[in-house]
Design a protein around this motif. Structure first.
Motif, PDB file in Angstrom:
ATOM      1  N   ILE A   4     -16.253  69.051  36.528  1.00 29.23           N
ATOM      2  CA  ILE A   4     -15.510  68.557  35.368  1.00 29.23           C
ATOM      3  C   ILE A   4     -14.159  68.066  35.867  1.00 29.23           C
ATOM      4  CG2 ILE A   4     -14.458  69.128  33.148  1.00 29.23           C
ATOM      5  CD1 ILE A   4     -16.604  71.346  32.890  1.00 29.23           C
ATOM      6  N   LEU A   5     -13.848  66.816  35.562  1.00 26.33           N
ATOM      7  CA  LEU A   5     -12.567  66.250  35.949  1.00 26.33           C
ATOM      8  C   LEU A   5     -11.477  66.825  35.055  1.00 26.33           C
ATOM      9  CD1 LEU A   5     -11.131  64.104  37.743  1.00 26.33           C
ATOM     10  CD2 LEU A   5     -11.523  62.477  35.876  1.00 26.33           C
ATOM     11  N   ASP A   6     -10.358  67.223  35.658  1.00 29.76           N
ATOM     12  CA  ASP A   6      -9.214  67.737  34.917  1.00 29.76           C
ATOM     13  C   ASP A   6      -8.824  66.757  33.808  1.00 29.76           C
ATOM     14  OD1 ASP A   6      -6.641  69.655  35.052  1.00 29.76           O
ATOM     15  OD2 ASP A   6      -5.990  67.568  34.740  1.00 29.76           O
ATOM     16  N   SER A  13      -6.077  58.163  34.340  1.00 32.71           N
ATOM     17  CA  SER A  13      -6.756  57.276  35.284  1.00 32.71           C
ATOM     18  C   SER A  13      -8.098  56.835  34.724  1.00 32.71           C
ATOM     19  CB  SER A  13      -6.941  57.992  36.628  1.00 32.71           C
ATOM     20  OG  SER A  13      -7.767  59.128  36.485  1.00 32.71           O
ATOM     21  N   ALA A  14      -8.689  55.845  35.394  1.00 27.16           N
ATOM     22  CA  ALA A  14      -9.983  55.300  34.963  1.00 27.16           C
ATOM     23  C   ALA A  14     -11.019  55.499  36.073  1.00 27.16           C
ATOM     24  CB  ALA A  14      -9.844  53.817  34.651  1.00 27.16           C
ATOM     25  N   PHE A  15     -12.231  55.817  35.672  1.00 27.11           N
ATOM     26  CA  PHE A  15     -13.339  56.011  36.604  1.00 27.11           C
ATOM     27  C   PHE A  15     -13.674  54.711  37.314  1.00 27.11           C
ATOM     28  CE2 PHE A  15     -17.952  55.785  37.363  1.00 27.11           C
ATOM     29  CZ  PHE A  15     -18.102  56.850  38.225  1.00 27.11           C
ATOM     30  N   ILE A  16     -13.873  54.815  38.630  1.00 26.37           N
ATOM     31  CA  ILE A  16     -14.347  53.677  39.412  1.00 26.37           C
ATOM     32  C   ILE A  16     -15.772  53.949  39.875  1.00 26.37           C
ATOM     33  CG2 ILE A  16     -14.036  52.277  41.491  1.00 26.37           C
ATOM     34  CD1 ILE A  16     -11.018  52.917  41.295  1.00 26.37           C
ATOM     35  N   GLU A  42     -16.342  72.514  41.959  1.00 28.47           N
ATOM     36  CA  GLU A  42     -15.685  73.318  40.925  1.00 28.47           C
ATOM     37  C   GLU A  42     -14.657  74.270  41.512  1.00 28.47           C
ATOM     38  OE1 GLU A  42     -15.733  73.308  37.463  1.00 28.47           O
ATOM     39  OE2 GLU A  42     -16.694  71.397  37.931  1.00 28.47           O
ATOM     40  N   ASN A  43     -13.578  74.448  40.765  1.00 31.82           N
ATOM     41  CA  ASN A  43     -12.558  75.464  41.049  1.00 31.82           C
ATOM     42  C   ASN A  43     -11.949  75.346  42.444  1.00 31.82           C
ATOM     43  OD1 ASN A  43     -12.974  76.632  38.472  1.00 31.82           O
ATOM     44  ND2 ASN A  43     -14.788  77.672  39.292  1.00 31.82           N
ATOM     45  N   ILE A  44     -11.735  74.126  42.911  1.00 33.63           N
ATOM     46  CA  ILE A  44     -11.093  73.899  44.200  1.00 33.63           C
ATOM     47  C   ILE A  44      -9.662  73.428  43.942  1.00 33.63           C
ATOM     48  CG2 ILE A  44     -11.099  72.542  46.333  1.00 33.63           C
ATOM     49  CD1 ILE A  44     -13.409  74.525  46.210  1.00 33.63           C
ATOM     50  N   VAL A  45      -8.711  74.157  44.511  1.00 33.11           N
ATOM     51  CA  VAL A  45      -7.293  73.835  44.349  1.00 33.11           C
ATOM     52  C   VAL A  45      -6.710  73.310  45.663  1.00 33.11           C
ATOM     53  CG1 VAL A  45      -5.020  74.798  43.778  1.00 33.11           C
ATOM     54  CG2 VAL A  45      -7.046  75.542  42.506  1.00 33.11           C
ATOM     55  N   GLU A  46      -7.107  73.894  46.781  1.00 35.56           N
ATOM     56  CA  GLU A  46      -6.565  73.537  48.090  1.00 35.56           C
ATOM     57  C   GLU A  46      -7.689  73.035  48.998  1.00 35.56           C
ATOM     58  OE1 GLU A  46      -3.426  73.521  48.225  1.00 35.56           O
ATOM     59  OE2 GLU A  46      -2.828  74.986  46.712  1.00 35.56           O
ATOM     60  N   MET A  47      -7.326  72.185  49.957  1.00 36.46           N
ATOM     61  CA  MET A  47      -8.328  71.609  50.862  1.00 36.46           C
ATOM     62  C   MET A  47      -9.086  72.665  51.642  1.00 36.46           C
ATOM     63  SD  MET A  47      -6.841  68.137  52.470  1.00 36.46           S
ATOM     64  CE  MET A  47      -5.641  67.196  51.557  1.00 36.46           C
ATOM     65  N   LEU A  83      -0.480  66.748  46.042  1.00 37.72           N
ATOM     66  CA  LEU A  83       0.603  67.617  45.596  1.00 37.72           C
ATOM     67  C   LEU A  83       0.085  68.765  44.735  1.00 37.72           C
ATOM     68  CD1 LEU A  83       3.275  64.902  44.811  1.00 37.72           C
ATOM     69  CD2 LEU A  83       2.945  66.189  46.903  1.00 37.72           C
ATOM     70  N   GLY A  84      -0.502  68.443  43.602  1.00 35.64           N
ATOM     71  CA  GLY A  84      -1.096  69.473  42.769  1.00 35.64           C
ATOM     72  C   GLY A  84      -0.131  70.372  42.026  1.00 35.64           C
ATOM     73  N   ASN A  85       1.118  69.977  41.918  1.00 37.91           N
ATOM     74  CA  ASN A  85       2.079  70.810  41.200  1.00 37.91           C
ATOM     75  C   ASN A  85       1.857  70.783  39.690  1.00 37.91           C
ATOM     76  OD1 ASN A  85       3.184  71.283  43.691  1.00 37.91           O
ATOM     77  ND2 ASN A  85       4.911  69.907  43.400  1.00 37.91           N
ATOM     78  N   ILE A  86       1.362  69.695  39.169  1.00 39.77           N
ATOM     79  CA  ILE A  86       1.097  69.582  37.728  1.00 39.77           C
ATOM     80  C   ILE A  86      -0.388  69.759  37.454  1.00 39.77           C
ATOM     81  CG2 ILE A  86       1.190  68.027  35.746  1.00 39.77           C
ATOM     82  CD1 ILE A  86       3.783  66.879  36.994  1.00 39.77           C
ATOM     83  N   VAL A  87      -1.229  69.056  38.200  1.00 43.53           N
ATOM     84  CA  VAL A  87      -2.690  69.189  38.071  1.00 43.53           C
ATOM     85  C   VAL A  87      -3.175  69.998  39.264  1.00 43.53           C
ATOM     86  CG1 VAL A  87      -4.885  67.954  38.059  1.00 43.53           C
ATOM     87  CG2 VAL A  87      -2.913  67.008  36.825  1.00 43.53           C
ATOM     88  N   ARG A  88      -3.680  71.195  39.000  1.00 41.79           N
ATOM     89  CA  ARG A  88      -4.100  72.090  40.083  1.00 41.79           C
ATOM     90  C   ARG A  88      -5.397  71.649  40.761  1.00 41.79           C
ATOM     91  NH1 ARG A  88      -2.324  76.937  41.133  1.00 41.79           N
ATOM     92  NH2 ARG A  88      -4.394  77.856  41.297  1.00 41.79           N
ATOM     93  N   GLN A  89      -6.284  70.984  40.040  1.00 43.21           N
ATOM     94  CA  GLN A  89      -7.550  70.547  40.643  1.00 43.21           C
ATOM     95  C   GLN A  89      -7.234  69.678  41.865  1.00 43.21           C
ATOM     96  OE1 GLN A  89      -9.988  67.755  38.319  1.00 43.21           O
ATOM     97  NE2 GLN A  89     -11.793  68.893  38.991  1.00 43.21           N
ATOM     98  N   LEU A  90      -7.875  69.979  42.993  1.00 41.17           N
ATOM     99  CA  LEU A  90      -7.633  69.226  44.211  1.00 41.17           C
ATOM    100  C   LEU A  90      -7.899  67.745  43.964  1.00 41.17           C
ATOM    101  CD1 LEU A  90      -6.942  69.056  47.210  1.00 41.17           C
ATOM    102  CD2 LEU A  90      -9.358  69.543  47.703  1.00 41.17           C
ATOM    103  N   HIS A  91      -6.902  66.934  44.264  1.00 42.55           N
ATOM    104  CA  HIS A  91      -7.033  65.489  44.174  1.00 42.55           C
ATOM    105  C   HIS A  91      -6.064  64.864  45.165  1.00 42.55           C
ATOM    106  CE1 HIS A  91      -3.762  66.505  41.434  1.00 42.55           C
ATOM    107  NE2 HIS A  91      -3.328  65.253  41.519  1.00 42.55           N
ATOM    108  N   ILE A  92      -6.470  63.739  45.726  1.00 43.44           N
ATOM    109  CA  ILE A  92      -5.676  63.077  46.753  1.00 43.44           C
ATOM    110  C   ILE A  92      -5.308  61.689  46.258  1.00 43.44           C
ATOM    111  CG2 ILE A  92      -5.658  62.137  49.102  1.00 43.44           C
ATOM    112  CD1 ILE A  92      -7.752  65.158  48.132  1.00 43.44           C
ATOM    113  N   HIS A  93      -4.005  61.406  46.289  1.00 39.83           N
ATOM    114  CA  HIS A  93      -3.485  60.101  45.898  1.00 39.83           C
ATOM    115  C   HIS A  93      -3.459  59.200  47.124  1.00 39.83           C
ATOM    116  CE1 HIS A  93      -1.827  61.655  42.057  1.00 39.83           C
ATOM    117  NE2 HIS A  93      -1.671  62.762  42.754  1.00 39.83           N
ATOM    118  N   VAL A  94      -3.914  57.961  46.956  1.00 45.27           N
ATOM    119  CA  VAL A  94      -3.782  56.933  47.986  1.00 45.27           C
ATOM    120  C   VAL A  94      -3.106  55.756  47.282  1.00 45.27           C
ATOM    121  CG1 VAL A  94      -4.945  55.475  49.684  1.00 45.27           C
ATOM    122  CG2 VAL A  94      -5.896  57.728  49.123  1.00 45.27           C
TER     123      VAL A  94
END
Length: 140
Positions: A4-6, A13-16, A42-47, A83-94
């Motif tokens: 489930i996406l946060d 954002s929009a799905f690609i 599911e339930n991944i916060v850190e790499m 970063l994940g300070n606001i959204v805890r779910q692991l996500h990477i910005h490029v």
């Protein structure tokens, strides 16, 4: 468990496309070409919480998306962050950065109010990214 996406990521954002590991999203801020990779686990916060094979796949997908961004947007520099300070779910910005963008040389976060895509421009951007993903056999 089902991925489930946060909610905030979904709203901002929009799905690609779904890649091997990650869901690829386009940040709804047309000031910067900005993609987000979200591992579909599911339930991944850190790499480090990913399995070793998922860690390798994540880095591969980050590299592939970085190359795609360089090809499509010709940035001066790519910014990659988790970063994940606001959204805890692991996500990477490029984020594709240029010396003439509004926030240069500082970070994009909080530099300026978000400027949402016009629907047609957002869809064209998504279509171009999908076309390149397919050309590189990164999605079906």
């Amino acid at each position: 468990m089902e991925f489930i996406l946060d909610n905030q990521l979904d709203n901002d954002s929009a799905f690609i496309a779904d890649m091997t590991l990650c869901r690829l999203q386009l940040m709804n801020d047309e000031q910067y070409p900005w993609l987000i990779l979200v591992p579909r686990r599911e339930n991944i916060v850190e790499m480090y919480e990913l399995s070793k094979s998922d860690q390798r796949q994540l880095w591969e997908e980050i590299a592939l998306i970085s190359q795609l961004m360089k090809k499509l947007f010709s940035p001066h520099k790519l910014n990659i962050g988790a970063l994940g300070n606001i959204v805890r779910q692991l996500h990477i910005h490029v984020i594709a950065r240029n010396t003439d963008d509004k926030a240069w040389p500082g970070p994009v976060w909080g530099a300026h109010p978000t400027l949402a895509y016009q629907q047609e421009h957002q869809q064209k951007t998504i279509d171009n990214i999908i076309q390149e993903l397919k050309a590189q056999n990164l999605i079906a």
